[in-house]
Design a protein around this motif. Sequence first.
Motif, mmCIF file in Angstrom:
data_model
loop_
_atom_site.group_PDB
_atom_site.id
_atom_site.type_symbol
_atom_site.label_atom_id
_atom_site.label_comp_id
_atom_site.label_asym_id
_atom_site.label_seq_id
_atom_site.Cartn_x
_atom_site.Cartn_y
_atom_site.Cartn_z
ATOM 1 N N GLU A 14 20.858 30.138 22.775
ATOM 2 C CA GLU A 14 22.228 30.609 22.543
ATOM 3 C C GLU A 14 22.455 31.958 23.202
ATOM 4 O O GLU A 14 23.500 32.223 23.786
ATOM 5 N N GLU A 21 31.239 29.921 24.148
ATOM 6 C CA GLU A 21 31.618 29.517 22.796
ATOM 7 C C GLU A 21 32.964 28.797 22.835
ATOM 8 O O GLU A 21 33.803 29.057 23.692
ATOM 9 N N ARG A 73 29.222 24.924 21.119
ATOM 10 C CA ARG A 73 29.028 25.547 22.428
ATOM 11 C C ARG A 73 29.507 24.603 23.520
ATOM 12 O O ARG A 73 29.423 23.382 23.390
ATOM 13 N N ASP A 154 30.852 37.492 24.629
ATOM 14 C CA ASP A 154 31.214 36.109 24.925
ATOM 15 C C ASP A 154 32.629 36.014 25.474
ATOM 16 O O ASP A 154 32.898 35.303 26.445
#
Length: 292
Positions: A14, A21, A73, A154
């Motif tokens: 991750e 995301e 994801r 992100d």
Amino acid sequence: MTAVETETGQLKTEADEPGWEVDPDDEWGVAVITTVGRQLKLRREAVGMRAADFGRVVGYGEDMVYKIEGGKRIPRQEFLDKADEVLEAGGLIAAAWEDVKKVRYPKTVRALGKLEAKAVEIAVYECHIIAGLLQTPDHARTVIGAAQPPYSPDDVERMVAARLARHSVFDRKPAPALSFVLEEGVLRRPIGGRMVWRQQLEHLVNVGRLHNVVLQVMPMNCETHSGLDGRVELLKFADGTAMGRSDGAFNGRPTSDPKHLRILELRYGTIRAQALSPRESLAFIDTLLGET
């Protein structure tokens, strides 16, 4: 979190996937990624593979496999291609990338990208930044990362990727007519440091030399300036329709009203007339490069 080592190197976890995301407010995006993840899980279980074993084969950690299968994801294209091969899906999983790649970008950017992809003419005046279509990756990352309150890492990567995806407009055939007017003050600001700044200026020179691009600079010593109300953007389409927007007109909202468009065209045309010529503009940017 420790990733498992393989013959090809460290498996992606991750933490290795910034900007992938799923936006919970993007209903269509959530639906696409959830569906793709469910299909992946069903096919993996159908062939009797555990998530950990599957992850090792495709080059991803077990945690990331569960994230993707759970719709948390966004899978990369290479993941889908490899999964299709491993699960013998006959191209069905790999084909999902056509929808998945759109989900990669925020809704507003997807909408703008669709319009730019159809436009035969794009004209942009920017007063505070270099136009997004002209930004290098590092410049874009610095500009987006400087926002307050700050975006998460992100979100920064997602927005950078979205901005760069719009650059495909330069690869279109037939090529659209592109016109940009940028402020001298913006070009003098060393956003991201000297190296990033220099790379951005070099990119502007290269783009400005393209046959379908007109790049102009609004000099700081211009005594009359019709762009002080802010950004102006005009897009024209092959069917004769058009859309425009300006920070200082019509509440900043996009408009296709012919009367509004005439006003924006007048404003943009006047700004272009007040700016340096394309030849003078490229020479000016070359001078700035010599000062870096």
